[in-house]
Enzyme design. Sequence first.
Site, PDB file in Angstrom:
ATOM      1  N   HIS A   1      92.747 -16.904 -12.405  1.00  0.00           N
ATOM      2  CA  HIS A   1      93.088 -18.196 -12.999  1.00  0.00           C
ATOM      3  C   HIS A   1      93.163 -18.084 -14.517  1.00  0.00           C
ATOM      4  CE1 HIS A   1      93.263 -22.445 -13.894  1.00  0.00           C
ATOM      5  NE2 HIS A   1      92.202 -22.324 -14.658  1.00  0.00           N
TER       6      HIS A   1
ATOM      7  N   HIS B   1     101.196 -26.432  -8.754  1.00  0.00           N
ATOM      8  CA  HIS B   1     102.009 -25.795  -9.785  1.00  0.00           C
ATOM      9  C   HIS B   1     102.329 -24.388  -9.327  1.00  0.00           C
ATOM     10  CE1 HIS B   1      98.032 -24.193 -10.747  1.00  0.00           C
ATOM     11  NE2 HIS B   1      98.653 -23.195 -11.352  1.00  0.00           N
TER      12      HIS B   1
END
Length: 272
Positions: A60, A115
């Site tokens: 991430h 996303h």
Amino acid sequence: MKILISVDIEGVAGVYHAEQVRPGNPEFERARRLMAAEANAAIAGAFDGGAAEVYVNDSHGSFRNMPPDLLDARAQVIQGKPRYLSMVAGVELGVDGVCMIGYHSRAQGRGILAHTINSFAFARIRLNGQELGEMGLYGALAGAYGAPVIAASGDDVFIAEHQPLFPQTRFVQVKRATGFSSGISLSPERACAAIREGVAQAVPQAKAVAPLRIAGPITVDLVAQSPALAELFCQWPTLERTDGDALRFTAPDTESAVRMINCLSAMSSMLR
């Protein structure tokens, strides 16, 4: 048997809002610990299932979210950027299977915090006409190295999007999306127990799971989040602008395609 665990944060149980996934606030500090807990559940499951080596890829943002001292000491941790294989760095080590933990719906999807790679840069990404999110892109990149995705966790929309593409993958639902920033979640304890069980069941079956492969050459169609971004991206001479907010390029293989997409993601910071 070697297993790679790629861990994102938006699909983690109890994570709903952008504040939870951005460093610099107490919400993120709590969320990164939830992320580490789900990583540990997957690590434990991999060893329960017979893995001899486990690598954990922090996947991430900055790729340095999970405090290493909170992770199971049996695993080796891949953190930091840039790295060529990004969210599946470690597949080049000859792993037998990949687990994708805390993953999420693709851009323009209806899942929590949906996303694809960069929410500022990309609205849609298609490879050879097929729209893909992060699991699709990085699952195909892992597949190019011969590694199948054997387990994955996230919300219900993420699972519904990706089951057709990964029919042999063991999916673990840890929450249900009710909006972009809202949902109904298992407790962290129950989510971790489900992930551990799912990974433990998936690991012994790794050799029977077919890797996802996309044959080259690959036509990549991108819809940017704005015409300004499309214009910026097309400063790269081999990219063709196909609409106000859209562009296209051709890559010889999956790795080249994904690496180019990540280059464009990095370029987008010029317009932030």
